[in-house]
Design a protein around this motif. Sequence first.
Motif, PDB file in Angstrom:
ATOM      1  N   TRP A  88     -16.540  -1.434 -10.859  1.00  0.00           N
ATOM      2  CA  TRP A  88     -15.289  -2.072 -10.433  1.00  0.00           C
ATOM      3  C   TRP A  88     -14.560  -2.732 -11.591  1.00  0.00           C
ATOM      4  O   TRP A  88     -13.334  -2.888 -11.551  1.00  0.00           O
ATOM      5  CB  TRP A  88     -15.565  -3.059  -9.299  1.00  0.00           C
ATOM      6  CG  TRP A  88     -15.776  -2.348  -7.996  1.00  0.00           C
ATOM      7  CD1 TRP A  88     -16.924  -2.248  -7.273  1.00  0.00           C
ATOM      8  CD2 TRP A  88     -14.800  -1.585  -7.288  1.00  0.00           C
ATOM      9  NE1 TRP A  88     -16.732  -1.478  -6.162  1.00  0.00           N
ATOM     10  CE2 TRP A  88     -15.426  -1.057  -6.140  1.00  0.00           C
ATOM     11  CE3 TRP A  88     -13.445  -1.291  -7.505  1.00  0.00           C
ATOM     12  CZ2 TRP A  88     -14.763  -0.257  -5.214  1.00  0.00           C
ATOM     13  CZ3 TRP A  88     -12.777  -0.498  -6.590  1.00  0.00           C
ATOM     14  CH2 TRP A  88     -13.427   0.013  -5.459  1.00  0.00           C
ATOM     15  N   GLU A 129      -4.589  -8.425  -2.943  1.00  0.00           N
ATOM     16  CA  GLU A 129      -3.469  -8.850  -3.784  1.00  0.00           C
ATOM     17  C   GLU A 129      -2.578  -9.855  -3.063  1.00  0.00           C
ATOM     18  O   GLU A 129      -2.178 -10.876  -3.642  1.00  0.00           O
ATOM     19  CB  GLU A 129      -2.643  -7.638  -4.230  1.00  0.00           C
ATOM     20  CG  GLU A 129      -1.479  -7.999  -5.125  1.00  0.00           C
ATOM     21  CD  GLU A 129      -0.840  -6.806  -5.819  1.00  0.00           C
ATOM     22  OE1 GLU A 129       0.224  -6.989  -6.437  1.00  0.00           O
ATOM     23  OE2 GLU A 129      -1.409  -5.702  -5.764  1.00  0.00           O
ATOM     24  N   TRP A 152       0.235  -4.276 -10.366  1.00  0.00           N
ATOM     25  CA  TRP A 152      -0.017  -5.406  -9.468  1.00  0.00           C
ATOM     26  C   TRP A 152       1.338  -6.103  -9.242  1.00  0.00           C
ATOM     27  O   TRP A 152       1.540  -7.221  -9.704  1.00  0.00           O
ATOM     28  CB  TRP A 152      -1.036  -6.374 -10.063  1.00  0.00           C
ATOM     29  CG  TRP A 152      -2.419  -5.819 -10.231  1.00  0.00           C
ATOM     30  CD1 TRP A 152      -2.916  -5.152 -11.318  1.00  0.00           C
ATOM     31  CD2 TRP A 152      -3.488  -5.887  -9.277  1.00  0.00           C
ATOM     32  NE1 TRP A 152      -4.228  -4.801 -11.104  1.00  0.00           N
ATOM     33  CE2 TRP A 152      -4.612  -5.244  -9.867  1.00  0.00           C
ATOM     34  CE3 TRP A 152      -3.617  -6.424  -8.006  1.00  0.00           C
ATOM     35  CZ2 TRP A 152      -5.835  -5.120  -9.211  1.00  0.00           C
ATOM     36  CZ3 TRP A 152      -4.839  -6.315  -7.357  1.00  0.00           C
ATOM     37  CH2 TRP A 152      -5.932  -5.679  -7.953  1.00  0.00           C
ATOM     38  N   LYS A 168      -2.038   1.647  -3.520  1.00  0.00           N
ATOM     39  CA  LYS A 168      -3.393   1.084  -3.437  1.00  0.00           C
ATOM     40  C   LYS A 168      -3.830   0.934  -1.987  1.00  0.00           C
ATOM     41  O   LYS A 168      -3.022   0.625  -1.100  1.00  0.00           O
ATOM     42  CB  LYS A 168      -3.482  -0.247  -4.174  1.00  0.00           C
ATOM     43  CG  LYS A 168      -2.607  -1.349  -3.621  1.00  0.00           C
ATOM     44  CD  LYS A 168      -2.715  -2.610  -4.477  1.00  0.00           C
ATOM     45  CE  LYS A 168      -2.174  -2.394  -5.870  1.00  0.00           C
ATOM     46  NZ  LYS A 168      -2.332  -3.555  -6.748  1.00  0.00           N
ATOM     47  N   ASN A 177      -8.234  -1.162  -8.763  1.00  0.00           N
ATOM     48  CA  ASN A 177      -6.859  -0.658  -8.681  1.00  0.00           C
ATOM     49  C   ASN A 177      -6.756   0.761  -9.252  1.00  0.00           C
ATOM     50  O   ASN A 177      -5.776   1.136  -9.879  1.00  0.00           O
ATOM     51  CB  ASN A 177      -5.886  -1.602  -9.397  1.00  0.00           C
ATOM     52  CG  ASN A 177      -4.446  -1.380  -8.984  1.00  0.00           C
ATOM     53  OD1 ASN A 177      -4.155  -0.960  -7.875  1.00  0.00           O
ATOM     54  ND2 ASN A 177      -3.536  -1.646  -9.908  1.00  0.00           N
ATOM     55  N   THR A 178      -7.819   1.541  -9.039  1.00  0.00           N
ATOM     56  CA  THR A 178      -7.891   2.927  -9.527  1.00  0.00           C
ATOM     57  C   THR A 178      -7.665   2.979 -11.039  1.00  0.00           C
ATOM     58  O   THR A 178      -7.042   3.890 -11.569  1.00  0.00           O
ATOM     59  CB  THR A 178      -6.885   3.829  -8.768  1.00  0.00           C
ATOM     60  OG1 THR A 178      -6.984   3.550  -7.368  1.00  0.00           O
ATOM     61  CG2 THR A 178      -7.196   5.303  -8.975  1.00  0.00           C
ATOM     62  N   LEU A 199     -10.152   3.563  -3.254  1.00  0.00           N
ATOM     63  CA  LEU A 199      -9.389   4.003  -4.422  1.00  0.00           C
ATOM     64  C   LEU A 199      -8.196   4.809  -3.929  1.00  0.00           C
ATOM     65  O   LEU A 199      -8.293   5.521  -2.925  1.00  0.00           O
ATOM     66  CB  LEU A 199     -10.248   4.852  -5.354  1.00  0.00           C
ATOM     67  CG  LEU A 199     -11.483   4.183  -5.960  1.00  0.00           C
ATOM     68  CD1 LEU A 199     -12.322   5.211  -6.712  1.00  0.00           C
ATOM     69  CD2 LEU A 199     -11.095   3.042  -6.891  1.00  0.00           C
ATOM     70  N   ASN A 204      -7.741  -4.566  -3.384  1.00  0.00           N
ATOM     71  CA  ASN A 204      -6.486  -3.818  -3.394  1.00  0.00           C
ATOM     72  C   ASN A 204      -5.359  -4.588  -2.697  1.00  0.00           C
ATOM     73  O   ASN A 204      -5.091  -5.719  -3.071  1.00  0.00           O
ATOM     74  CB  ASN A 204      -6.715  -2.437  -2.782  1.00  0.00           C
ATOM     75  CG  ASN A 204      -7.611  -1.558  -3.632  1.00  0.00           C
ATOM     76  OD1 ASN A 204      -7.278  -1.233  -4.763  1.00  0.00           O
ATOM     77  ND2 ASN A 204      -8.768  -1.174  -3.101  1.00  0.00           N
ATOM     78  N   SER A 247       0.830  -1.205   0.000  1.00  0.00           N
ATOM     79  CA  SER A 247       0.000   0.000   0.000  1.00  0.00           C
ATOM     80  C   SER A 247       0.864   1.254   0.000  1.00  0.00           C
ATOM     81  O   SER A 247       0.584   2.215  -0.733  1.00  0.00           O
ATOM     82  CB  SER A 247      -0.926  -0.003   1.218  1.00  0.00           C
ATOM     83  OG  SER A 247      -1.722   1.153   1.239  1.00  0.00           O
ATOM     84  N   GLY A 264      -3.884   5.076   1.121  1.00  0.00           N
ATOM     85  CA  GLY A 264      -4.202   3.664   1.221  1.00  0.00           C
ATOM     86  C   GLY A 264      -4.243   3.105   2.621  1.00  0.00           C
ATOM     87  O   GLY A 264      -4.979   2.153   2.893  1.00  0.00           O
TER      88      GLY A 264
END
Length: 472
Positions: A268, A102, A149, A92, A273-274, A317, A98, A87, A310
């Motif tokens: 979504w 992940e 990611w 994120k 992930n924005t 977001l 997020n 983060s 985050g």
Amino acid sequence: MSFNSVDELLAAIQPESGGREIFDPATGELVGRAPIATPEDLQGAIDRAEAAQVGWAKRSHAERSEFLNKAADAIEAAAEPLAELLSREQGKPLNGPNARFEVGGCAAWLRANAAFPIEPEVIVDDENVRSEMHYDPIGVVGAISPWNWPMLISIWQWGPSLRMGNTVVSKPASSTTLSVLALAAVMNEALPEDLLIVVPANSKVGAELSRSPKIGKIMFTGSTEVGKIIARDAADTVARLTLELGGNDAGIVLPGTDVSKLAGDIFWGAFINTGQTCAALKRLYVHEDQYEEVVQAVLEVAKGTPMGVGLDENNLLGPLQNKSQYEVVERLVNAAREGGANIRLGGDPAADQPGYFYPTTIVTDIDNDNPLVAEEQFGPVLPIVKYSDLDQAIEWANGIDEGLGSSVWSNDPEAAVEVAKRLQAGTTWINQHGAIDPRIPFGGAKSSGYGLEFGDAGLKAVAQPHVITITK
């Protein structure tokens, strides 16, 4: 050792002195210092991985799977500090689809790859001959991962490669190096030495990975432009390639769709992930008869989805990960505004806010050839394009050179499938977008790349097919 805090993770991966500073894209605060790999470091890593691969390849699938499960256990034990570091470095949020999502996906993906059965396939078996297809290790896999990611995409590369008896030399993105180093440090507490080596190299040094004659396979996720360079570099050594490249995914809402049940999934699909996801929904085509209904439904979800730092548990977001991506998004939204489009939400970032925050932005009444539609924005922006004729919408969806993902939204599954068959993409989802599954193969069409990941097809993609034919 156990990793119970971000400080413990950083202590394991940071250089004793020097290194490259990495800053939080949400606050601008220093996260830590990443090592700087030299060409000698890269070559040494390749040599070590090559030496370790011989013994690893001799282990059975069951033995290698056991190690993958132990690595998944180690990730789960360190899940919270891994998510916090992710983060802070990537930007994120912890919650939603997020950072914690992940990290959890990393463990789940390893377990899935450990569980897939891989047996020799009988091709022919008659009175004269028996022919079997076996899948052997390739050798050393060069894995090059992106910043959006960083942990999960690394696992997509590492997990199947290790399962099939290869070793891995991994080059992470420069702006998310710490996350990948930390993930590998956790896994390497459970894995034999030198199976997985992360080399924190810059792009110049990292380019040697795809030129090395000791690399048998390159896996790359990133831009189409860099993918082309890697393909050219790898040609001299005939290294195998899996390239997952850029996407500008289209979604089509068919007339008469009950959008009230799907607005959250549409949102979504675009804003996970924005918006910084290759297979996110980047342009949405909606029939004129319910255009405003769909716009209002998506706007309602967007207005209720908080954006911010985050580490704040309330946010879903976050910021854009780096300045250059922020500038891409800003340029494309400005192009939409200048082209006469209607900015229904967002589009006006706060000048005095720290970090690379671009507000959630919905753009309507936009031409299909506007740069915001024609180019991949890779950020928290969704252009919604009106159509009157379905054939025209399909033509628009297919009208660019990318073909990673696509989606069709409808109350009628049969009608949706018929439209899906006409879309040029590696994957088409019905009433969802970007929903990946470790069991289901994933790959691109057109300039979005080639080669498959996930499932047994993904395992076979990091193996050398070997036909053994026995004359009876």
